[in-house]
Write a protein that holds these residues in place. Sequence first.
Motif, PDB file in Angstrom:
ATOM      1  N   SER A 290       0.860  -1.187   0.000  1.00 57.07           N
ATOM      2  CA  SER A 290       0.000   0.000   0.000  1.00 57.07           C
ATOM      3  C   SER A 290       0.892   1.231   0.000  1.00 57.07           C
ATOM      4  CB  SER A 290      -0.883   0.003   1.251  1.00 57.07           C
ATOM      5  OG  SER A 290      -0.069   0.217   2.391  1.00 57.07           O
ATOM      6  N   PRO A 291       0.347   2.414  -0.368  1.00 58.51           N
ATOM      7  CA  PRO A 291       1.167   3.636  -0.412  1.00 58.51           C
ATOM      8  C   PRO A 291       1.876   3.906   0.915  1.00 58.51           C
ATOM      9  CG  PRO A 291      -1.004   4.044  -1.363  1.00 58.51           C
ATOM     10  CD  PRO A 291      -1.052   2.672  -0.777  1.00 58.51           C
ATOM     11  N   ILE A 292       1.219   3.548   2.021  1.00 62.30           N
ATOM     12  CA  ILE A 292       1.761   3.839   3.335  1.00 62.30           C
ATOM     13  C   ILE A 292       3.029   3.026   3.635  1.00 62.30           C
ATOM     14  CG2 ILE A 292       0.697   2.279   5.042  1.00 62.30           C
ATOM     15  CD1 ILE A 292      -0.630   5.454   5.431  1.00 62.30           C
ATOM     16  N   GLU A 293       3.202   1.897   2.910  1.00 61.04           N
ATOM     17  CA  GLU A 293       4.360   1.030   3.147  1.00 61.04           C
ATOM     18  C   GLU A 293       5.621   1.490   2.429  1.00 61.04           C
ATOM     19  OE1 GLU A 293       2.443  -3.257   4.419  1.00 61.04           O
ATOM     20  OE2 GLU A 293       3.423  -3.111   2.466  1.00 61.04           O
ATOM     21  N   ASN A 294       5.522   2.574   1.656  1.00 65.45           N
ATOM     22  CA  ASN A 294       6.716   3.098   0.989  1.00 65.45           C
ATOM     23  C   ASN A 294       7.777   3.540   1.987  1.00 65.45           C
ATOM     24  OD1 ASN A 294       6.148   2.821  -1.818  1.00 65.45           O
ATOM     25  ND2 ASN A 294       4.587   4.398  -1.595  1.00 65.45           N
ATOM     26  N   ALA A 295       7.353   3.831   3.220  1.00 68.46           N
ATOM     27  CA  ALA A 295       8.313   4.243   4.261  1.00 68.46           C
ATOM     28  C   ALA A 295       9.085   3.041   4.805  1.00 68.46           C
ATOM     29  CB  ALA A 295       7.567   4.944   5.395  1.00 68.46           C
ATOM     30  N   VAL A 296       8.591   1.829   4.541  1.00 69.35           N
ATOM     31  CA  VAL A 296       9.191   0.626   5.120  1.00 69.35           C
ATOM     32  C   VAL A 296       9.893  -0.230   4.083  1.00 69.35           C
ATOM     33  CG1 VAL A 296       8.686  -1.398   6.563  1.00 69.35           C
ATOM     34  CG2 VAL A 296       7.271   0.638   6.776  1.00 69.35           C
ATOM     35  N   TYR A 297       9.338  -0.257   2.861  1.00 71.11           N
ATOM     36  CA  TYR A 297       9.881  -1.127   1.819  1.00 71.11           C
ATOM     37  C   TYR A 297      10.426  -0.317   0.647  1.00 71.11           C
ATOM     38  CZ  TYR A 297       7.427  -4.734   4.427  1.00 71.11           C
ATOM     39  OH  TYR A 297       6.988  -5.578   5.423  1.00 71.11           O
ATOM     40  N   ASP A 298      11.625  -0.708   0.196  1.00 69.92           N
ATOM     41  CA  ASP A 298      12.295  -0.046  -0.923  1.00 69.92           C
ATOM     42  C   ASP A 298      12.316  -1.038  -2.094  1.00 69.92           C
ATOM     43  OD1 ASP A 298      13.862   1.589  -2.526  1.00 69.92           O
ATOM     44  OD2 ASP A 298      15.741   1.127  -1.494  1.00 69.92           O
ATOM     45  N   TYR A 299      11.233  -1.034  -2.887  1.00 66.04           N
ATOM     46  CA  TYR A 299      11.073  -2.032  -3.944  1.00 66.04           C
ATOM     47  C   TYR A 299      12.253  -2.009  -4.914  1.00 66.04           C
ATOM     48  CZ  TYR A 299       8.835  -4.726  -7.676  1.00 66.04           C
ATOM     49  OH  TYR A 299       8.547  -5.665  -8.631  1.00 66.04           O
ATOM     50  N   GLU A 300      12.834  -3.184  -5.157  1.00 69.38           N
ATOM     51  CA  GLU A 300      13.976  -3.374  -6.065  1.00 69.38           C
ATOM     52  C   GLU A 300      15.174  -2.494  -5.685  1.00 69.38           C
ATOM     53  OE1 GLU A 300      12.116  -2.655  -9.877  1.00 69.38           O
ATOM     54  OE2 GLU A 300      11.702  -4.810 -10.154  1.00 69.38           O
ATOM     55  N   ASN A 301      15.275  -2.132  -4.402  1.00 62.95           N
ATOM     56  CA  ASN A 301      16.389  -1.296  -3.909  1.00 62.95           C
ATOM     57  C   ASN A 301      16.493   0.039  -4.643  1.00 62.95           C
ATOM     58  OD1 ASN A 301      17.855  -3.264  -2.012  1.00 62.95           O
ATOM     59  ND2 ASN A 301      17.771  -4.454  -3.903  1.00 62.95           N
ATOM     60  N   ARG A 302      15.336   0.569  -5.108  1.00 61.45           N
ATOM     61  CA  ARG A 302      15.375   1.768  -5.966  1.00 61.45           C
ATOM     62  C   ARG A 302      15.987   2.979  -5.262  1.00 61.45           C
ATOM     63  NH1 ARG A 302       9.399   1.089  -8.754  1.00 61.45           N
ATOM     64  NH2 ARG A 302       9.911  -0.769  -9.976  1.00 61.45           N
ATOM     65  N   MET A 303      15.549   3.235  -4.022  1.00 63.10           N
ATOM     66  CA  MET A 303      16.074   4.411  -3.321  1.00 63.10           C
ATOM     67  C   MET A 303      17.549   4.204  -2.961  1.00 63.10           C
ATOM     68  SD  MET A 303      14.635   6.481  -0.019  1.00 63.10           S
ATOM     69  CE  MET A 303      15.501   7.920   0.585  1.00 63.10           C
ATOM     70  N   LEU A 304      17.881   2.994  -2.510  1.00 65.03           N
ATOM     71  CA  LEU A 304      19.270   2.679  -2.156  1.00 65.03           C
ATOM     72  C   LEU A 304      20.189   2.882  -3.364  1.00 65.03           C
ATOM     73  CD1 LEU A 304      21.539   1.478  -0.435  1.00 65.03           C
ATOM     74  CD2 LEU A 304      20.645  -0.797  -0.935  1.00 65.03           C
ATOM     75  N   LEU A 305      19.812   2.305  -4.511  1.00 68.62           N
ATOM     76  CA  LEU A 305      20.641   2.442  -5.714  1.00 68.62           C
ATOM     77  C   LEU A 305      20.643   3.879  -6.240  1.00 68.62           C
ATOM     78  CD1 LEU A 305      19.728  -0.892  -7.540  1.00 68.62           C
ATOM     79  CD2 LEU A 305      21.936  -0.295  -6.528  1.00 68.62           C
ATOM     80  N   GLY A 306      19.502   4.550  -6.139  1.00 66.83           N
ATOM     81  CA  GLY A 306      19.431   5.956  -6.565  1.00 66.83           C
ATOM     82  C   GLY A 306      20.383   6.820  -5.756  1.00 66.83           C
ATOM     83  N   PHE A 307      20.429   6.560  -4.443  1.00 65.79           N
ATOM     84  CA  PHE A 307      21.332   7.311  -3.563  1.00 65.79           C
ATOM     85  C   PHE A 307      22.792   7.003  -3.909  1.00 65.79           C
ATOM     86  CE2 PHE A 307      23.947   7.250   0.371  1.00 65.79           C
ATOM     87  CZ  PHE A 307      23.987   8.622   0.602  1.00 65.79           C
ATOM     88  N   LEU A 308      23.129   5.725  -4.001  1.00 66.03           N
ATOM     89  CA  LEU A 308      24.521   5.347  -4.285  1.00 66.03           C
ATOM     90  C   LEU A 308      24.980   5.898  -5.634  1.00 66.03           C
ATOM     91  CD1 LEU A 308      24.574   1.619  -3.057  1.00 66.03           C
ATOM     92  CD2 LEU A 308      25.597   3.606  -1.922  1.00 66.03           C
ATOM     93  N   ASN A 309      24.137   5.729  -6.668  1.00 61.04           N
ATOM     94  CA  ASN A 309      24.546   6.122  -8.026  1.00 61.04           C
ATOM     95  C   ASN A 309      24.631   7.635  -8.222  1.00 61.04           C
ATOM     96  OD1 ASN A 309      24.773   3.442  -8.753  1.00 61.04           O
ATOM     97  ND2 ASN A 309      22.662   3.293  -9.452  1.00 61.04           N
ATOM     98  N   GLY A 310      23.937   8.396  -7.376  1.00 56.17           N
ATOM     99  CA  GLY A 310      23.999   9.858  -7.519  1.00 56.17           C
ATOM    100  C   GLY A 310      24.945  10.525  -6.543  1.00 56.17           C
ATOM    101  N   LEU A 311      25.452   9.742  -5.586  1.00 54.74           N
ATOM    102  CA  LEU A 311      26.213  10.341  -4.473  1.00 54.74           C
ATOM    103  C   LEU A 311      27.494  11.040  -4.914  1.00 54.74           C
ATOM    104  CD1 LEU A 311      26.534  10.834  -1.452  1.00 54.74           C
ATOM    105  CD2 LEU A 311      27.551   8.559  -1.232  1.00 54.74           C
ATOM    106  N   ALA A 312      28.312  10.368  -5.748  1.00 51.11           N
ATOM    107  CA  ALA A 312      29.617  10.936  -6.143  1.00 51.11           C
ATOM    108  C   ALA A 312      29.456  12.335  -6.754  1.00 51.11           C
ATOM    109  CB  ALA A 312      30.318  10.003  -7.113  1.00 51.11           C
ATOM    110  N   ASP A 313      28.378  12.538  -7.521  1.00 48.70           N
ATOM    111  CA  ASP A 313      28.159  13.835  -8.179  1.00 48.70           C
ATOM    112  C   ASP A 313      27.665  14.916  -7.222  1.00 48.70           C
ATOM    113  OD1 ASP A 313      28.908  12.768 -10.608  1.00 48.70           O
ATOM    114  OD2 ASP A 313      26.853  12.214 -11.171  1.00 48.70           O
ATOM    115  N   HIS A 314      27.342  14.533  -5.970  1.00 49.37           N
ATOM    116  CA  HIS A 314      26.832  15.521  -5.009  1.00 49.37           C
ATOM    117  C   HIS A 314      27.746  15.692  -3.797  1.00 49.37           C
ATOM    118  CE1 HIS A 314      23.202  14.837  -7.430  1.00 49.37           C
ATOM    119  NE2 HIS A 314      22.917  16.084  -7.099  1.00 49.37           N
ATOM    120  N   LEU A 315      28.917  15.041  -3.837  1.00 47.84           N
ATOM    121  CA  LEU A 315      29.882  15.197  -2.742  1.00 47.84           C
ATOM    122  C   LEU A 315      30.931  16.224  -3.114  1.00 47.84           C
ATOM    123  CD1 LEU A 315      30.658  11.551  -1.517  1.00 47.84           C
ATOM    124  CD2 LEU A 315      29.493  13.353  -0.226  1.00 47.84           C
ATOM    125  N   GLU A 316      31.278  17.073  -2.160  1.00 51.17           N
ATOM    126  CA  GLU A 316      32.420  17.967  -2.351  1.00 51.17           C
ATOM    127  C   GLU A 316      33.696  17.132  -2.242  1.00 51.17           C
ATOM    128  OE1 GLU A 316      32.211  21.293   0.302  1.00 51.17           O
ATOM    129  OE2 GLU A 316      30.502  22.165  -0.748  1.00 51.17           O
TER     130      GLU A 316
END
Length: 388
Positions: A290-316
């Motif tokens: 359900s929409p409310i479970e987005n806070a608990v489950y990260d389907y297909e590691n989307r947020m985790l991979l999004g964070f990792l793959n974008g991190l280098a470009d946002h670090l000083e």
Amino acid sequence: MAHACLHRLPRHKHMTDFPTLTWPEADGPHSARWRSEAAVPPAKRVVIADDRTTADAAYRLACEGTALLWRGDFQNARQLLQAMTRRLERKPRKQAASPLDAFNLHRQAQSQRARTLGMLLVPLEGDYTIPLRRAPDVRQACEEVYGPPTQESSIVSLRELLGLIGAHEWRKKGVEIPALQERIHPHYGVFSPVRGEYVDLVARTPLPSLEKAFDIGVGTGVLSAVLAKRGVKRIVATDQDPRALACAKENLTRLGYDRQVEIVAADLFPEGRSPLVVCNPPWVPARPASPIENAVYDYENRMLLGFLNGLADHLEPDGEGWLILSDFAEHLGMRTRDWLLVAIDNARLTVAGREDIKPRHPKATDTTDPLHTARVAEVTSLWRLKAK
């Protein structure tokens, strides 16, 4: 009679703007707006139930997919829901062959439980009063979740309504955060910081800089508050959930950190770079039911991979990305440590260090929990990542 205020709705154009629930009355079918924060579709079969309805009859109908629209005493409806819950709990639990199997069976049971218990429905008037005997005043709880009253009668599952009341009480009372020596007040649908281990990791890990930080997926604002308390001069906190943005803004303003923290609606990163970027994504890569479970489950590691793959470009240069992640999913067999290390490497990142902490929540010591084996082995880590 108490239910007389729920009129048959005229077939205006606005009837198609939201789901409607239809039920039989002596003078023909009646309809009202159907509310479900879990995005559950309205039941196709509905019967009227009242104080004469037995728990066995209610449970049988609910299991068959027939909803019961309650017309009796509100407190009796609560007792009926408890009686239906007891009948559900008597069902023998299937034996799991592996931790992942245990997780899947657990979620299947949760989903069946939610579906069955969600079949007991209560009416809401247009001003969010409940037209039943001995009903509590739920107007503020409803307004916090549904928004201002629309003057339209509606129907909601009693279980969801009790969840709204519970969330309203949490929001009023707040959650004690020892690292802040303050309380954080979670809003409905925003992940509550009841598990404090990840907060403690952010409170104790040496900061690479006091100039600036990004907090990705701000939630209640708890990590931004910890960073602000530790003296970080400027924090840009992001989230894409309107409830989280409102919740974080309210908490940070109340704590007096609103001048240090800028809250931005964004999918992951704000513009620019920072010497510190913090992210605590949902820890389990399962599909939210359900929409409310987005806070608990990260389907297909989307947020985790999004964070990792974008991190280098946002670090000083020489900046650090703090990834806060539990290895719970690894113990369930849903992700491996090698997979995580490869994902970090593929994102042009290197591990500069790691802080670990064992969970302290009650479930970690509950041997009756179906996921006990994974919980007892769980470790939450703060990974200090740098760009290669």
